[in-house]
Design a protein around this motif. Structure first.
Motif, mmCIF file in Angstrom:
data_model
loop_
_atom_site.group_PDB
_atom_site.id
_atom_site.type_symbol
_atom_site.label_atom_id
_atom_site.label_comp_id
_atom_site.label_asym_id
_atom_site.label_seq_id
_atom_site.Cartn_x
_atom_site.Cartn_y
_atom_site.Cartn_z
ATOM 1 N N MET A 81 14.580 4.314 3.207
ATOM 2 C CA MET A 81 13.483 5.216 3.527
ATOM 3 C C MET A 81 12.230 4.902 2.725
ATOM 4 S SD MET A 81 15.814 8.680 3.535
ATOM 5 C CE MET A 81 14.480 9.802 3.916
ATOM 6 N N VAL A 82 12.369 4.120 1.638
ATOM 7 C CA VAL A 82 11.239 3.836 0.760
ATOM 8 C C VAL A 82 11.224 2.361 0.361
ATOM 9 C CG1 VAL A 82 11.142 6.192 -0.167
ATOM 10 C CG2 VAL A 82 12.573 4.480 -1.298
ATOM 11 N N THR A 108 8.660 0.227 4.765
ATOM 12 C CA THR A 108 8.437 1.603 5.213
ATOM 13 C C THR A 108 7.034 2.108 4.910
ATOM 14 O OG1 THR A 108 9.152 2.587 3.114
ATOM 15 C CG2 THR A 108 10.871 2.089 4.734
ATOM 16 N N LYS A 109 6.320 1.404 4.005
ATOM 17 C CA LYS A 109 5.009 1.859 3.520
ATOM 18 C C LYS A 109 5.117 3.269 2.938
ATOM 19 C CE LYS A 109 1.572 -0.300 4.282
ATOM 20 N NZ LYS A 109 0.876 -1.356 3.513
ATOM 21 N N ILE A 139 15.755 -2.478 -5.833
ATOM 22 C CA ILE A 139 14.506 -1.856 -5.388
ATOM 23 C C ILE A 139 13.510 -1.869 -6.539
ATOM 24 C CG2 ILE A 139 15.157 0.514 -6.041
ATOM 25 C CD1 ILE A 139 13.724 1.365 -3.372
ATOM 26 N N SER A 140 12.245 -2.016 -6.215
ATOM 27 C CA SER A 140 11.191 -1.980 -7.236
ATOM 28 C C SER A 140 10.942 -0.533 -7.661
ATOM 29 C CB SER A 140 9.898 -2.574 -6.677
ATOM 30 O OG SER A 140 10.073 -3.927 -6.313
ATOM 31 N N LEU A 177 7.369 10.302 -0.600
ATOM 32 C CA LEU A 177 8.505 11.186 -0.348
ATOM 33 C C LEU A 177 8.934 11.776 -1.685
ATOM 34 C CD1 LEU A 177 11.089 9.620 2.149
ATOM 35 C CD2 LEU A 177 10.132 11.920 2.200
ATOM 36 N N LEU A 178 8.871 13.098 -1.807
ATOM 37 C CA LEU A 178 9.273 13.764 -3.053
ATOM 38 C C LEU A 178 10.748 14.123 -3.002
ATOM 39 C CD1 LEU A 178 6.436 16.368 -3.754
ATOM 40 C CD2 LEU A 178 6.816 14.212 -4.916
ATOM 41 N N THR A 179 11.439 13.901 -4.111
ATOM 42 C CA THR A 179 12.824 14.343 -4.198
ATOM 43 C C THR A 179 13.140 14.679 -5.644
ATOM 44 O OG1 THR A 179 15.107 13.847 -3.557
ATOM 45 C CG2 THR A 179 13.858 12.058 -4.562
#
Length: 340
Positions: free
Chosen positions: A120-121, A59-60, A144-145, A98-100
Motif C-alpha cells: 500500500m506504500v 503507489t506514490k 522497504i525504505s 496513510l496514517l496508522t
C-alpha cells in the motif's frame, strides 16, 4: 468518463506517453509533461491511482507510523505540525500519506505489516524513536525504505531527522545559569525515549561544566502530557530547598507545571523561572508567556519526507542519511535574572 486515449489524441501524443507523464517518467520532456498535464486538467481527467500503481509498481503513497492511535497522537501539537511539514514535501512530489498507529507496540507492528505486505506504500516515516523499539527492529527487517523523526540508538544505516537535543538542553541551561540560577530542576519526558535521554545529558553537562551539584530529587521523568508537568512541578516545589528555575522538555507539560505552581501560590517568574521546549502556539498564551526552545517541528517533518523520497527515487547519497535541524531559544517572560 475521459480516457487516456482521448487525452493522447488531444495532445497529439501516443497513449503510452500520457501514461508515462502520469507516472512522472524522466524520459518524457518537461515541455511534453506540461502540455499533457494542462490538457488533463482542462478535461478534468483524474488518473486511477490503483491502476497506475499496478503499472508502475509504485503507489506514490507514504505510510506514517504514529506512537499511539492517530486519534491520541494528534492531540499533541507536535504531530500535526510535523505532519504539515511531511505533507508539504510529499505534495511537492505528488505523493499521498496513510496514517496508522496502535494502542500497543503489537498493534502498531500489525498495522505496519499490513501497509508493507499489502504493498500500500512506497516507504514509511516513523514519527518517534525509543530506546528499545521493536517497531524500528521490524522496519529494518522489511524490504522497504523508511525514515525516522528522532535519533535512533544505532544510526549507522538509518535515515533520520532530529535536533541536537543534547546541545538544545545545554544551551537552555547555560541561559538559566547566566541569569544567576544555580538550583535548576528538570521536568523531562519518559526516559524510554531518546529525546528525553539526550535532553537529560545536556542538562547534566551544563551543571557539571559550571561546578553545580546535580540534585536528582529535582529531576522528574514523566509522560509528555499536561498531567506529567503538573505532578512534576508539585513534587519539585514540595522539596525542602526547591529550585529557582526549571527546564521543562515540552510546552504541554509546562501548562501543567504552571497550574501546579498557581495552586501552591508560587509565582512565575518571581519565585520560579520556567523555560520549556517546542515553542507551540500555546506558549505565547500562558500567563506569563513561556520562554521556549523552538525545535522547528515543521522542518523535522519536511526533511524526514525529503530524505525518504530521495532514497525511494534513487537520488539519496550517504551524506543525505541524516539531517540535524537547528533550535533557537525564543525569549518571553517566564525567566528572570536571579540575584543572590
Amino acid at each position: 468518463m475521459v480516457t487516456i486515449k482521448e487525452i493522447a489524441k488531444k495532445a497529439g501524443v501516443a497513449p503510452s506517453t500520457v501514461s508515462r507523464v502520469i507516472s512522472d517518467d524522466s524520459r518524457i520532456s518537461d515541455a511534453t509533461k506540461e502540455k499533457v498535464r494542462k490538457i488533463m486538467k482542462d478535461m478534468s481527467y483524474h488518473p486511477n491511482a490503483i491502476a497506475r500503481s499496478l503499472v508502475s509498481k509504485a503507489t506514490k503513497t507514504i505510510g506514517i507510523i504514529m506512537p499511539n492511535s492517530a486519534e491520541k497522537s494528534l492531540l499533541n501539537p507536535f504531530f500535526p505540525e510535523a505532519l504539515r511539514g511531511i505533507t508539504k514535501a510529499l505534495y511537492n512530489r505528488k505523493y499521498n500519506i496513510l496514517l496508522t498507529g496502535g494502542e500497543t507496540k503489537e498493534e502498531q507492528i500489525v498495522s505496519m505489516h499490513s501497509l508493507v505486505r499489502g504493498r500500500m506504500v512506497d516507504g514509511i516515516i516513523l514519527m518517534y524513536t525509543s530506546v528499545d523499539d521493536p517497531i524500528l527492529a521490524e522496519l529494518r527487517k522489511m524490504n522497504i525504505s523508511f525514515s525516522v523523526i528522532g535519533r535512533p540508538v544505532d544510526d549507522s544505516d538509518i535515515i533520520y531527522v532530529d535536533n541536537d537535543n543534547v546541545k538544545a538542553a545545554y544551551d537552555a541551561m547555560i541561559y538559566l545559569i547566566n541569569q544567576g540560577h544555580r538550583r535548576i530542576g528538570l521536568i523531562n519526558g519518559s526516559m524510554n525515549l531518546l529525546v528525553s535521554v539526550d535532553r537529560y545529558e545536556g542538562y547534566k553537562k551544563a551543571l557539571i561544566e559550571n561546578s553545580i551539584d546535580i540534585d536528582e530529587n529535582m529531576v522528574i521523568s514523566s509522560e509528555f502530557i499536561e498531567k506529567g508537568g503538573y505532578e512534576g512541578m508539585k513534587k519539585i516545589l514540595s522539596a525542602k530547598n526547591p529550585p529557582t528555575s526549571v527546564l521543562i522538555t515540552d510546552d504541554i507539560m509546562a501548562l501543567g507545571a504552571i497550574k501546579a505552581a498557581s495552586e501552591m501560590n508560587v509565582k512565575i517568574p518571581e519565585d520560579i523561572s520556567i523555560i520549556s521546549f517546542n515553542n507551540f502556539y500555546i506558549s505565547q498564551l500562558t500567563a506569563p508567556p513561556l520562554t521556549s526552545i523552538d525545535i522547528n517541528i515543521y522542518n523535522l517533518g519536511f526533511y524526514a519526507a525529503e530524505l525518504l523520497l530521495k532514497k525511494i527515487n534513487g537520488k539519496g547519497k550517504f551524506n543525505d542519511r541524516k539531517k540535524i535541524v537547528e533550535t533557537e531559544i525564543i525569549h518571553r517572560d517566564s525567566v528572570i535574572e536571579r540575584n543572590f
